[in-house]
Design a protein around this motif. Structure first.
Motif, short mmCIF file in Angstrom:
data_model
loop_
_atom_site.label_atom_id
_atom_site.label_comp_id
_atom_site.label_asym_id
_atom_site.label_seq_id
_atom_site.Cartn_x
_atom_site.Cartn_y
_atom_site.Cartn_z
N UNK A 4 48.21 31.40 -22.26
CA UNK A 4 46.87 31.52 -21.66
C UNK A 4 46.96 31.43 -20.14
N UNK A 5 47.83 30.57 -19.64
CA UNK A 5 47.94 30.36 -18.20
C UNK A 5 48.88 31.35 -17.53
N UNK A 6 49.62 32.12 -18.32
CA UNK A 6 50.55 33.07 -17.75
C UNK A 6 51.75 32.42 -17.08
N UNK A 7 52.10 31.21 -17.52
CA UNK A 7 53.24 30.51 -16.93
C UNK A 7 54.55 31.01 -17.53
N UNK A 8 55.58 31.17 -16.72
CA UNK A 8 56.89 31.53 -17.28
C UNK A 8 57.45 30.34 -18.06
N UNK A 9 58.08 30.62 -19.18
CA UNK A 9 58.67 29.54 -19.97
C UNK A 9 59.79 30.09 -20.84
N UNK A 10 60.62 29.18 -21.31
CA UNK A 10 61.67 29.52 -22.26
C UNK A 10 61.49 28.61 -23.47
N UNK A 11 61.29 29.20 -24.64
CA UNK A 11 61.11 28.43 -25.87
C UNK A 11 62.48 28.07 -26.44
N UNK A 12 62.71 26.79 -26.64
CA UNK A 12 63.98 26.30 -27.17
C UNK A 12 63.76 25.82 -28.60
N UNK A 13 64.31 26.48 -29.59
CA UNK A 13 64.09 26.05 -30.99
C UNK A 13 64.79 24.73 -31.30
N UNK A 14 64.12 23.90 -32.08
CA UNK A 14 64.69 22.65 -32.58
C UNK A 14 64.61 22.71 -34.10
N UNK A 15 65.73 22.77 -34.76
CA UNK A 15 65.77 22.90 -36.22
C UNK A 15 65.57 21.52 -36.84
N UNK A 16 64.32 21.20 -37.13
CA UNK A 16 64.02 19.87 -37.67
C UNK A 16 64.53 19.70 -39.10
N UNK A 17 64.70 20.81 -39.81
CA UNK A 17 65.26 20.73 -41.16
C UNK A 17 66.73 20.37 -41.16
N UNK A 180 46.35 36.00 -25.85
CA UNK A 180 47.32 34.94 -25.57
C UNK A 180 47.62 34.13 -26.81
N UNK A 181 46.61 33.88 -27.64
CA UNK A 181 46.81 33.14 -28.88
C UNK A 181 47.68 33.95 -29.84
N UNK A 182 47.42 35.22 -29.93
CA UNK A 182 48.22 36.07 -30.80
C UNK A 182 49.67 36.10 -30.37
N UNK A 183 49.90 36.09 -29.07
CA UNK A 183 51.29 36.03 -28.59
C UNK A 183 51.89 34.66 -28.88
N UNK A 184 51.11 33.61 -28.67
CA UNK A 184 51.61 32.26 -28.83
C UNK A 184 52.03 31.93 -30.25
N UNK A 185 51.27 32.36 -31.23
CA UNK A 185 51.60 32.00 -32.62
C UNK A 185 52.85 32.73 -33.12
N UNK A 186 53.28 33.75 -32.38
CA UNK A 186 54.50 34.46 -32.77
C UNK A 186 55.77 33.82 -32.21
N UNK A 187 55.61 32.87 -31.27
CA UNK A 187 56.78 32.28 -30.62
C UNK A 187 57.62 31.53 -31.66
N UNK A 188 58.87 31.93 -31.80
CA UNK A 188 59.84 31.34 -32.72
C UNK A 188 59.44 31.47 -34.19
N UNK A 189 58.42 32.28 -34.49
CA UNK A 189 57.94 32.38 -35.88
C UNK A 189 59.02 32.89 -36.82
#
Length: 213
Positions: A4-17, A180-189
């Motif tokens: 939503x804010x247009x901030x650059x970021x890198x999503x780092x997956x954490x495998x909780x399983x 933005x929400x549609x993009x966000x829910x796809x992150x690491x999906x």
């Protein structure tokens, strides 16, 4: 929020399983071994800052960007009370509903009814609020909406019929249509997997979860 804010970021997956949330390097960021967590290399004083708890992260990002949290005291606290409602009620109670309805090895009718009914009660609180206000925190979309929406995406798993809450349903569908929400829910999906084996269950819900670290 990042989308939503247009901030650059890198999503780092954490495998909780697989128990990656218990690794020392992650615990330094998130001492409660929960996701999400955030590391900002450009913190308030120009130095890196790490944060855990989604509510704290949202308040931080709102302060950093000046978005989705009103500046005026009255409006700000209106938003913050609904953010706290999500943190203290919606998240914990719906999380328990998920666990006992779907993941618990023993299906206990009392417990399932307890948390399913609490889920419905909370949906009713939200529905009433949204009969009086366009958004949870007032006239504008805010971090209270951003925090609450993801928990309600699994309404079927909580024993809820969304159409029973027409004001909430309107709000839910409006948020779901935001790009933005549609993009966000796809992150690491693509990395998410169903819980199917005993080892993963033990890591998430058994003795591994309760070890002192």
């Amino acid at each position: 929020m990042l989308e939503e804010c247009g901030l650059p970021y890198r999503a780092v997956p954490v495998n909780i399983g697989a128990g990656e949330q218990f690794q020392p390097e992650f615990l330094r960021i998130s001492p409660n071994n929960k996701i999400p967590a955030l590391v900002d290399p450009q913190g308030p004083d120009g130095q890196p800052i790490s944060l855990f708890e989604s509510g704290a992260i949202l308040v931080y990002l709102a302060g950093k960007t000046g978005r989705f949290l009103p500046a005026g005291d009255r409006q700000k606290y209106e938003v913050l009370q609904w953010l706290m409602f999500q943190m203290g009620g919606v998240g914990p109670m719906l999380g328990q509903a998920h666990h006992f309805r779907i993941y618990a090895p023993e299906k206990i009718e009392y417990v399932i009814n307890r948390y399913s009914n609490e889920a419905k009660r909370l949906y009713g609180v939200i529905d009433k609020r949204l009969s009086q206000s366009r958004w949870l925190g007032g006239d504008e979309y805010s971090i209270a909406d951003i925090a609450t929406f993801p928990w309600l995406r699994s309404w079927q798993n909580q024993g809820v019929t969304l159409s029973d809450y027409p004001h909430l349903e309107r709000w839910f569908n409006t948020i779901a249509e935001r790009p933005a929400v549609q993009r966000g829910v796809k992150v690491l999906a693509e990395l998410r997997q169903p819980l199917t084996d005993d080892k993963t269950r033990d890591i998430l819900f058994g003795k591994a979860q309760y070890e002192r670290r």
